[in-house]
Design a protein around this motif. Structure first.
Motif, PDB file in Angstrom:
ATOM      1  N   LEU A 150       3.953 -66.944  53.498  1.00 19.54           N
ATOM      2  CA  LEU A 150       2.562 -66.934  53.941  1.00 19.54           C
ATOM      3  C   LEU A 150       1.734 -66.231  52.871  1.00 19.54           C
ATOM      4  O   LEU A 150       2.076 -65.127  52.426  1.00 19.54           O
ATOM      5  CB  LEU A 150       2.437 -66.202  55.276  1.00 19.54           C
ATOM      6  N   ALA A 151       0.645 -66.868  52.453  1.00 20.79           N
ATOM      7  CA  ALA A 151      -0.210 -66.313  51.404  1.00 20.79           C
ATOM      8  C   ALA A 151      -1.671 -66.533  51.771  1.00 20.79           C
ATOM      9  O   ALA A 151      -2.006 -67.388  52.595  1.00 20.79           O
ATOM     10  CB  ALA A 151       0.103 -66.955  50.052  1.00 20.79           C
ATOM     11  N   MET A 152      -2.533 -65.734  51.160  1.00 20.96           N
ATOM     12  CA  MET A 152      -3.971 -65.866  51.372  1.00 20.96           C
ATOM     13  C   MET A 152      -4.663 -65.945  50.017  1.00 20.96           C
ATOM     14  O   MET A 152      -4.375 -65.149  49.115  1.00 20.96           O
ATOM     15  CB  MET A 152      -4.529 -64.691  52.180  1.00 20.96           C
ATOM     16  N   SER A 153      -5.559 -66.907  49.893  1.00 19.47           N
ATOM     17  CA  SER A 153      -6.291 -67.068  48.640  1.00 19.47           C
ATOM     18  C   SER A 153      -7.460 -66.083  48.571  1.00 19.47           C
ATOM     19  O   SER A 153      -7.766 -65.380  49.534  1.00 19.47           O
ATOM     20  CB  SER A 153      -6.823 -68.496  48.531  1.00 19.47           C
ATOM     21  N   SER A 161       3.178 -70.488  50.108  1.00 19.92           N
ATOM     22  CA  SER A 161       3.448 -70.377  48.681  1.00 19.92           C
ATOM     23  C   SER A 161       4.944 -70.510  48.410  1.00 19.92           C
ATOM     24  O   SER A 161       5.766 -69.900  49.105  1.00 19.92           O
ATOM     25  CB  SER A 161       2.944 -69.031  48.151  1.00 19.92           C
ATOM     26  N   VAL A 162       5.278 -71.302  47.386  1.00 18.68           N
ATOM     27  CA  VAL A 162       6.684 -71.483  47.022  1.00 18.68           C
ATOM     28  C   VAL A 162       7.250 -70.199  46.446  1.00 18.68           C
ATOM     29  O   VAL A 162       8.389 -69.814  46.749  1.00 18.68           O
ATOM     30  CB  VAL A 162       6.838 -72.633  46.004  1.00 18.68           C
ATOM     31  N   LYS A 163       6.452 -69.506  45.627  1.00 17.67           N
ATOM     32  CA  LYS A 163       6.903 -68.283  44.988  1.00 17.67           C
ATOM     33  C   LYS A 163       6.224 -67.067  45.604  1.00 17.67           C
ATOM     34  O   LYS A 163       5.058 -67.117  46.001  1.00 17.67           O
ATOM     35  CB  LYS A 163       6.614 -68.333  43.484  1.00 17.67           C
ATOM     36  N   TYR A 164       6.983 -65.992  45.658  1.00 17.94           N
ATOM     37  CA  TYR A 164       6.435 -64.725  46.151  1.00 17.94           C
ATOM     38  C   TYR A 164       5.558 -64.105  45.062  1.00 17.94           C
ATOM     39  O   TYR A 164       5.961 -64.006  43.907  1.00 17.94           O
ATOM     40  CB  TYR A 164       7.577 -63.782  46.512  1.00 17.94           C
ATOM     41  N   ASN A 165       4.340 -63.718  45.438  1.00 14.58           N
ATOM     42  CA  ASN A 165       3.402 -63.124  44.490  1.00 14.58           C
ATOM     43  C   ASN A 165       2.500 -62.150  45.239  1.00 14.58           C
ATOM     44  O   ASN A 165       2.597 -62.020  46.477  1.00 14.58           O
ATOM     45  CB  ASN A 165       2.585 -64.225  43.801  1.00 14.58           C
ATOM     46  N   PHE A 170       0.901 -58.461  52.893  1.00 14.18           N
ATOM     47  CA  PHE A 170      -0.034 -58.189  53.994  1.00 14.18           C
ATOM     48  C   PHE A 170       0.230 -56.801  54.583  1.00 14.18           C
ATOM     49  O   PHE A 170       1.385 -56.390  54.736  1.00 14.18           O
ATOM     50  CB  PHE A 170       0.108 -59.242  55.095  1.00 14.18           C
ATOM     51  N   LYS A 171      -0.865 -56.143  54.886  1.00 11.88           N
ATOM     52  CA  LYS A 171      -0.760 -54.833  55.533  1.00 11.88           C
ATOM     53  C   LYS A 171      -0.570 -55.039  57.039  1.00 11.88           C
ATOM     54  O   LYS A 171      -1.428 -55.611  57.710  1.00 11.88           O
ATOM     55  CB  LYS A 171      -2.010 -53.997  55.249  1.00 11.88           C
ATOM     56  N   GLU A 172       0.555 -54.561  57.541  1.00 10.70           N
ATOM     57  CA  GLU A 172       0.891 -54.709  58.954  1.00 10.70           C
ATOM     58  C   GLU A 172       0.477 -53.447  59.704  1.00 10.70           C
ATOM     59  O   GLU A 172       0.850 -52.340  59.328  1.00 10.70           O
ATOM     60  CB  GLU A 172       2.393 -54.950  59.115  1.00 10.70           C
TER      61      GLU A 172
END
Length: 225
Positions: A150-153, A161-165, A170-172
């Motif tokens: 899960l990613a946010m632009s 997203s295929v790759k972790y970046n 995310f702040k939980e």
């Protein structure tokens, strides 16, 4: 008449002879003063060597004496002025398998094309998430079935997203109602946090339109059945 005087016993101090009162002994120093004196010596030795006395502040010595001693000795021992910072490194790497159930009654899911959506199907494969702690209070969310993160632009759009970046962090935070919120660690909009959110139709909302108090941003991590 002659006044009789008791004889002095040989080998003993005259002050301890029979019939004389025992001498008054000086009071013993208190345990606190002895501890403080020992600590002063340790501090002096540590300062001469350019370091701190080992083991931290001794028991029974309060913060004010330590502060005064540090000021007098010119030492830079951190524990004389403040407590050690606690380490939470053991939380890093913690992995949980959960389904994120929103207050709007949708399960967050990521399909194989990278589309983020909500579903009401309880056991839908794409809704099973791997939530991994990457640092204290920060998580990465990954779909187990698709392997996408899960990613946010920068504009607040959610995607897989295929790759972790850095966009996948995310702040939980656990809110007062028991639900969790997930805010992008990397991106903000006008200085405000952008949150993962599903609207009343199960569609993702742009991060800058979501607020912490909105039910659409509240998720309950549920154990897989």
């Amino acid at each position: 008449m002659c006044k009789w005087k008791p004889p002095v016993v040989a080998g003993l101090c005259p002050d301890l002879a029979i019939g004389t009162a025992p001498p008054t002994l000086p009071p013993l120093p208190s345990a606190a003063s002895v501890c403080l004196a020992c600590f002063t010596l340790l501090l002096a030795a540590g300062t001469a060597l350019g370091g701190c006395p080992p083991g931290g502040p001794p028991g029974g010595v309060g913060r004010e004496p330590l502060r005064a001693l540090a000021a007098a000795g010119g030492g830079n021992c951190s524990w004389t002025l403040e407590r050690h910072t606690r380490s939470y490194n053991h939380l890093e790497g913690d992995v949980r398998l959960r389904r994120l159930y929103s207050a709007n009654k949708f399960f967050l899911c990521i399909d194989k094309t990278g589309k983020v959506d909500g579903t009401r199907r309880k056991n839908y494969a794409d809704s099973l998430m791997e939530i991994r702690s990457v640092s204290v209070g920060v998580v990465a969310i990954k779909s187990v079935s698709t392997g996408l993160y899960l990613a946010m632009s920068k504009k607040g759009t959610l995607f897989g997203s295929v790759k972790y970046n850095p966009s996948c962090k995310f702040k939980e935070r656990i809110e007062e109602n028991g639900y969790n919120t997930y805010a992008s660690l990397r991106w903000k909009h006008g200085g405000r946090q952008m949150f993962v959110s599903l609207n009343g139709r199960g569609k993702p909302r742009r991060g800058h339109k979501a607020r912490r108090r909105h039910p659409s941003t509240h998720f309950l991590p549920m154990l897989p059945s």
